[in-house]
Design an enzyme around this catalytic site. Structure first.
Site, PDB file in Angstrom:
ATOM      1  N   PRO A  47       0.816  -1.023  -0.143  1.00  0.00           N
ATOM      2  CA  PRO A  47       0.030   0.249   0.027  1.00  0.00           C
ATOM      3  C   PRO A  47       1.145   1.100  -0.048  1.00  0.00           C
ATOM      4  O   PRO A  47       2.059   1.271   0.469  1.00  0.00           O
ATOM      5  CB  PRO A  47      -0.738  -0.059   1.260  1.00  0.00           C
ATOM      6  CG  PRO A  47      -0.965  -1.632   1.559  1.00  0.00           C
ATOM      7  CD  PRO A  47       0.463  -2.394   1.148  1.00  0.00           C
ATOM      8  N   GLU A  48       0.309   2.251  -0.702  1.00  0.00           N
ATOM      9  CA  GLU A  48       0.986   3.643  -0.663  1.00  0.00           C
ATOM     10  C   GLU A  48       0.591   4.351   0.336  1.00  0.00           C
ATOM     11  O   GLU A  48      -0.430   4.128   1.266  1.00  0.00           O
ATOM     12  CB  GLU A  48       0.507   4.340  -1.855  1.00  0.00           C
ATOM     13  CG  GLU A  48       0.739   3.511  -3.337  1.00  0.00           C
ATOM     14  CD  GLU A  48       1.933   3.501  -3.728  1.00  0.00           C
ATOM     15  OE1 GLU A  48       2.890   4.368  -3.638  1.00  0.00           O
ATOM     16  OE2 GLU A  48       2.462   2.119  -4.032  1.00  0.00           O
ATOM     17  N   LYS A  62       3.965   3.990   6.459  1.00  0.00           N
ATOM     18  CA  LYS A  62       3.149   3.046   6.004  1.00  0.00           C
ATOM     19  C   LYS A  62       2.440   2.196   7.099  1.00  0.00           C
ATOM     20  O   LYS A  62       1.958   1.229   7.243  1.00  0.00           O
ATOM     21  CB  LYS A  62       3.530   1.834   5.007  1.00  0.00           C
ATOM     22  CG  LYS A  62       4.042   2.573   3.665  1.00  0.00           C
ATOM     23  CD  LYS A  62       4.439   1.501   2.554  1.00  0.00           C
ATOM     24  CE  LYS A  62       5.221   2.332   1.420  1.00  0.00           C
ATOM     25  NZ  LYS A  62       5.546   1.069   0.573  1.00  0.00           N
ATOM     26  N   ARG A  94       6.583  -6.239  -7.467  1.00  0.00           N
ATOM     27  CA  ARG A  94       7.678  -5.704  -7.545  1.00  0.00           C
ATOM     28  C   ARG A  94       7.876  -5.015  -9.022  1.00  0.00           C
ATOM     29  O   ARG A  94       9.031  -4.838  -9.434  1.00  0.00           O
ATOM     30  CB  ARG A  94       8.962  -6.338  -7.161  1.00  0.00           C
ATOM     31  CG  ARG A  94       9.100  -6.650  -5.694  1.00  0.00           C
ATOM     32  CD  ARG A  94       8.857  -5.163  -4.815  1.00  0.00           C
ATOM     33  NE  ARG A  94       9.000  -5.550  -3.323  1.00  0.00           N
ATOM     34  CZ  ARG A  94       8.421  -4.547  -2.606  1.00  0.00           C
ATOM     35  NH1 ARG A  94       7.843  -3.417  -2.915  1.00  0.00           N
ATOM     36  NH2 ARG A  94       8.575  -4.868  -1.233  1.00  0.00           N
TER      37      ARG A  94
END
Length: 269
Positions: A2-3, A51, A249
């Site tokens: 998650p950003e 985060k 990724r």
């Protein structure tokens, strides 16, 4: 992964549902804390840090969680059926007379003393959506290792906290550099503009991360410049977007707009 804007909005929803209310239900379904009971205590606030999520509870306790790839917190009205996954995926339940917050698939969940929070978040760089945001420090951190690839430097939460794989690819595109270009080879002024852009984008998207956009366009097919668009034409130059890597990724870039080397990428979160 998650950003930072995802975590920020999750914290806001949890804070709205829990802060200022007394816990009538407290259930941590991990062996280390399974017998801990904080019912009867007030939730003081739920705060994002990069985060990480920090739920502070009366008596000097903090419930620390991290979503990683699959974790999520869901908020339900009291008595509402929980929907977020099967019961065996539930790791935490915090409830009061009005709401119940349920944590699913949380890979990081621990209860610690509030005075010890620095143990879990003290290593983080300036938080892009936090009160400690400091662009100057973020730039210095990014440039501390001049040979490090731009993508890795952006993802390293010790440099600046809140960037995930989506923003990594988008920010490299906006800097017109491939994610593998050493940060020391960025043109003069680019690191400063990059950091300012990262802050602007996360601020702009923090209230609607499910419709996140970097070009400013809300149409689904044009919300992002490169991320998730492999094999489709660049919104700027028409060159087909490329990707490298596997699973979460994956790195996306435009060979026409971005200059620099191309290779595999490793991330630090």
């Amino acid at each position: 992964m998650p950003e930072g804007d995802t975590v920020w909005l999750t914290a806001r929803k949890l804070n709205d549902a829990l802060a200022g209310r007394v816990l009538t239900l407290f259930d941590l379904r991990v062996p280390r804390f399974a017998t801990t009971d904080l019912t009867g205590r007030e939730v003081l606030d739920v705060t994002p840090r990069g985060k990480h999520l920090l739920a502070r509870i009366g008596g000097g306790f903090t419930l620390h969680s991290h979503l990683r790839m699959d974790g999520s917190w869901r908020v339900f009205a009291a008595g509402e059926r929980w929907r977020g996954g099967p019961g065996h995926q539930i790791r935490a339940v915090l409830g009061n007379s009005e709401h119940t917050a349920v944590g699913y698939r949380l890979p990081v969940l621990e209860l610690l003393r509030t005075q010890d929070e620095e143990r879990v978040v003290g290593h983080l760089g300036p938080d892009l959506l936090g009160p400690d945001w400091d662009p100057g420090t973020a730039v210095r951190n990014l440039l501390a290792d001049s040979d490090r690839p731009l993508g890795e430097a952006l993802l390293d939460q010790r440099n600046l906290a809140g960037i995930g794989n989506v923003y990594k690819s988008e920010l490299a595109f906006l800097a017109r550099a491939t994610p593998w270009l050493p940060v020391g080879e960025l043109s003069s002024g680019v690191p400063e503009r990059l950091v300012a852009t990262a802050h602007r984008l996360l601020e702009a998207n923090k209230n609607h991360f499910d419709r996140r956009t970097t070009p400013g366009e809300r149409r689904a097919e044009q919300r992002l410049f490169v991320y998730g668009r492999a094999g489709r034409p660049c919104l700027r130059c028409g060159t087909l977007i490329r990707k490298a890597g596997l699973d979460e990724r994956v790195t996306y870039w435009c060979p026409g707009c971005q200059s620099g080397p191309v290779g595999t990428t490793a991330a630090i979160n």
